[in-house]
Design an enzyme around this catalytic site. Structure first.
Site, PDB file in Angstrom:
ATOM      1  N   ASP A 223       0.871  -1.266   0.201  1.00 38.77           N
ATOM      2  CA  ASP A 223      -0.027  -0.158   0.023  1.00 38.77           C
ATOM      3  C   ASP A 223       0.899   1.146   0.032  1.00 38.77           C
ATOM      4  O   ASP A 223       1.831   1.250   0.800  1.00 38.77           O
ATOM      5  CB  ASP A 223      -0.943  -0.022   1.311  1.00 38.77           C
TER       6      ASP A 223
ATOM      7  N   ASP B  90     -15.118  -3.556  -1.042  1.00 36.58           N
ATOM      8  CA  ASP B  90     -14.641  -3.151   0.358  1.00 36.58           C
ATOM      9  C   ASP B  90     -15.999  -2.741   1.085  1.00 36.58           C
ATOM     10  O   ASP B  90     -16.426  -1.937   0.905  1.00 36.58           O
ATOM     11  CB  ASP B  90     -13.531  -1.782   0.341  1.00 36.58           C
TER      12      ASP B  90
END
Length: 257
Positions: free
Chosen positions: A8, A129
């Protein structure tokens, strides 16, 4: 089941968020390229990259870093974060990225998802998500009223290559995957599902193998790799060829049926 190390990227650095909260970010390495090379050397077969700045801003922010990673490792790379139009997806794939992950546009512009899936067959995945079963968008800063399974079923009809399911409340917590939600997801769609969020141990990975057929195709691991709670080589060995001899009967029985 494939293991995908997560990288990330926030402000050019490799970080992990806690439950998707940008205010609770922890820097693990200043050089994401070196991190990618490390995972490649340890046997990774695919990398999962997220442009966190891009997800928040709605446009690419860390593509120079992503391009360097693609050039530095001889592995397929999938990337998400801020991909909200045809040009951004096309440009990303032209960098050598193998798969683009769409998120917000799956909720807001499903027609665009259908168009991109047709234009780039096999190269478009949708990241779903979820927070309490509902889909979050715009870098997890907003929560819609759409149920995750409902969106997954809709996306499956559009020709996307895979669903990447993340339980936000598990992400970055080392609390284990949401097996109930994942079990429901894999039974609800006919396309591959990749699990993300909460992986804390090899036992968590083995528990994924026990999900109802067809099961999950892959597992994304983030924080646990960086803290050492999961050693990549051990994880690959646990879910790779010959894994069944190492799986306790109560975990392996369902997947072997």
């Amino acid at each position: 089941m494939e293991i995908l190390p997560a990288i990330d990227i926030l402000a050019g650095r490799c970080v992990r968020l806690y439950q998707g909260d940008y205010a609770q970010s922890e820097i693990f390495d200043e050089d994401p390229v070196a991190v990618a090379q490390r995972w490649a050397e340890q046997g990774a077969t695919r990398l999962h990259l997220v442009d966190l700045d891009g997800a928040k801003a709605g446009s690419a922010q860390n593509w120079p870093v992503i391009e360097r990673i693609v050039r530095a490792v001889d592995l397929p790379v999938q990337v998400g974060g801020g991909l909200r139009n045809t040009d951004s997806v096309s440009s990303l794939l032209n960098l050598g990225v193998q798969r683009a992950i769409l998120g917000t546009v799956a909720v807001e512009q499903p027609d665009l998802v259908a168009q991109l899936a047709q234009q780039f067959p096999g190269q478009i995945a949708v990241g779903i998500d979820a927070r309490d079963g509902k889909v979050a968008t715009r870098g997890w800063l907003e929560t819609s009223e759409i149920q995750a399974i409902e969106l997954a079923q809709r996306m499956a009809t559009l020709g996307v290559a895979a669903i990447i399911y993340t339980d936000i409340q598990r992400d970055g917590t080392l609390s284990g995957p949401n097996l109930t939600a994942l079990g429901q997801m894999v039974q609800a769609v006919s396309i591959p599902v990749i699990a993300s969020g909460g992986m804390s141990s090899v036992s968590d990975l083995l528990s994924l193998l026990a999900l109802p057929a067809p099961g999950v195709q892959g597992a994304i691991i983030g924080r646990a790799l960086y803290t050492g709670d999961i050693v990549l080589k051990e994880a690959l060995r646990a879910v790779g060829p010959g894994r069944w001899q190492d799986v306790p009967p109560d975990l392996g029985q369902t997947s072997l049926a």
